[in-house]
Design a protein around this motif. Structure first.
Motif, PDB file in Angstrom:
ATOM      1  N   ALA A   1       0.837  -1.209   0.000  1.00 25.90           N
ATOM      2  CA  ALA A   1       0.000   0.000   0.000  1.00 25.90           C
ATOM      3  C   ALA A   1       0.865   1.250   0.000  1.00 25.90           C
ATOM      4  CB  ALA A   1      -0.922  -0.005   1.213  1.00 25.90           C
ATOM      5  N   LYS A   2       1.935   1.261   0.806  1.00 28.57           N
ATOM      6  CA  LYS A   2       2.836   2.420   0.829  1.00 28.57           C
ATOM      7  C   LYS A   2       3.465   2.632  -0.541  1.00 28.57           C
ATOM      8  CE  LYS A   2       4.210   2.565   5.667  1.00 28.57           C
ATOM      9  NZ  LYS A   2       5.298   2.416   6.623  1.00 28.57           N
ATOM     10  N   MET A   3       3.907   1.542  -1.152  1.00 26.02           N
ATOM     11  CA  MET A   3       4.510   1.648  -2.476  1.00 26.02           C
ATOM     12  C   MET A   3       3.473   2.146  -3.487  1.00 26.02           C
ATOM     13  SD  MET A   3       6.126  -1.340  -4.873  1.00 26.02           S
ATOM     14  CE  MET A   3       4.514  -2.044  -5.121  1.00 26.02           C
ATOM     15  N   SER A   4       2.273   1.608  -3.423  1.00 23.15           N
ATOM     16  CA  SER A   4       1.212   1.993  -4.355  1.00 23.15           C
ATOM     17  C   SER A   4       0.788   3.439  -4.170  1.00 23.15           C
ATOM     18  CB  SER A   4      -0.011   1.094  -4.173  1.00 23.15           C
ATOM     19  OG  SER A   4       0.322  -0.234  -4.430  1.00 23.15           O
ATOM     20  N   ALA A   5       0.734   3.887  -2.937  1.00 26.64           N
ATOM     21  CA  ALA A   5       0.276   5.249  -2.652  1.00 26.64           C
ATOM     22  C   ALA A   5       1.255   6.286  -3.196  1.00 26.64           C
ATOM     23  CB  ALA A   5       0.078   5.431  -1.154  1.00 26.64           C
ATOM     24  N   LYS A   6       2.511   5.936  -3.328  1.00 24.97           N
ATOM     25  CA  LYS A   6       3.511   6.883  -3.829  1.00 24.97           C
ATOM     26  C   LYS A   6       3.490   7.002  -5.356  1.00 24.97           C
ATOM     27  CE  LYS A   6       6.624   6.193   0.041  1.00 24.97           C
ATOM     28  NZ  LYS A   6       7.876   5.626   0.500  1.00 24.97           N
ATOM     29  N   ASN A   7       2.976   5.991  -6.019  1.00 20.63           N
ATOM     30  CA  ASN A   7       2.999   5.971  -7.480  1.00 20.63           C
ATOM     31  C   ASN A   7       1.586   6.163  -8.026  1.00 20.63           C
ATOM     32  OD1 ASN A   7       2.944   5.114 -10.204  1.00 20.63           O
ATOM     33  ND2 ASN A   7       4.715   3.791  -9.868  1.00 20.63           N
ATOM     34  N   PRO A   8       1.325   7.266  -8.716  1.00 19.06           N
ATOM     35  CA  PRO A   8      -0.041   7.523  -9.215  1.00 19.06           C
ATOM     36  C   PRO A   8      -0.566   6.448 -10.165  1.00 19.06           C
ATOM     37  CG  PRO A   8       1.298   9.507  -9.380  1.00 19.06           C
ATOM     38  CD  PRO A   8       2.215   8.385  -8.977  1.00 19.06           C
ATOM     39  N   LEU A   9       0.300   5.856 -10.970  1.00 24.55           N
ATOM     40  CA  LEU A   9      -0.171   4.795 -11.875  1.00 24.55           C
ATOM     41  C   LEU A   9      -0.652   3.574 -11.096  1.00 24.55           C
ATOM     42  CD1 LEU A   9       2.402   4.955 -14.794  1.00 24.55           C
ATOM     43  CD2 LEU A   9       0.018   5.653 -14.825  1.00 24.55           C
ATOM     44  N   LEU A  10       0.086   3.201 -10.070  1.00 23.98           N
ATOM     45  CA  LEU A  10      -0.356   2.083  -9.227  1.00 23.98           C
ATOM     46  C   LEU A  10      -1.617   2.457  -8.459  1.00 23.98           C
ATOM     47  CD1 LEU A  10       3.008   0.780  -7.726  1.00 23.98           C
ATOM     48  CD2 LEU A  10       1.486  -0.449  -9.264  1.00 23.98           C
TER      49      LEU A  10
END
Length: 182
Positions: A56-65
């Motif tokens: 979730a942390k990784m996804s939240a930083k990347n708008p595409l994810l």
């Protein structure tokens, strides 16, 4: 007198129809959503809360994810409205944007993945019926609709991010960009 009787019968019929609808929900959508919640929480327990939080942390930083991949996975695996529950793994600041993106995706994928939002399939099937009556395949329309939906997901999330920033400034608040560990 007949008018009063008709009004009273109609008034009571309103509650009969409401009760029938409620019973259909209790025997239809409520158990399905409950089981999806149980399945999602079981999967989280099996995978591990820490791994889910890291993703979730990784996804939240990347708008595409954040606005394309996670909403797609949520909608495809969990359907509507359960896809929205994945927003619980996002920081407060991006939750409105995630919700906008996931909601949009649940409405644009009915043609290719009817299980995502079965309540809306009848709309797509009406259009598809007209296309198949002409002897054409409806799948190109469904794929185009889904691809346009992916782009619109991203734009919807981005626009909601912008709106969230404006509202935070207007209200004098700051939503956290940090994920709260559950």
């Amino acid at each position: 007198m007949d008018l009063i009787v008709s009004f009273a019968e109609g008034f009571m019929n309103l509650f009969t129809v409401g009760a029938d609808t409620f019973v259909s929900w209790v025997s239809g959508i409520v158990p399905k959503v409950l089981l999806l919640l149980i399945a999602m929480n079981t999967l989280i327990a099996l995978v591990g809360q820490n791994k889910i939080n890291k993703f979730a942390k990784m996804s939240a930083k990347n708008p595409l994810l954040r606005y394309m991949i996670v909403p797609f996975l949520g909608a495809f695996m969990l359907g509507n409205p359960m896809a929205l529950s994945l927003g619980r793994f996002m920081p407060e600041r991006v939750k409105p944007s995630y919700y906008a993106s996931a909601s949009y995706f649940c409405h644009t994928s009915s043609g290719v993945f009817p299980h995502i939002n079965p309540g809306e399939v009848f709309i797509f099937l009406g259009i598809a019926n007209g296309i198949t009556t002409l002897g054409l395949s409806y799948m190109p329309l469904a794929v185009r609709y889904m691809l346009v939906g992916l782009v619109c997901n991203f734009l919807s999330g981005w626009a909601t991010d912008f709106t969230t920033k404006m509202v935070m400034k207007q209200q004098g608040i700051e939503l956290s960009n940090e994920l709260k560990e559950a």
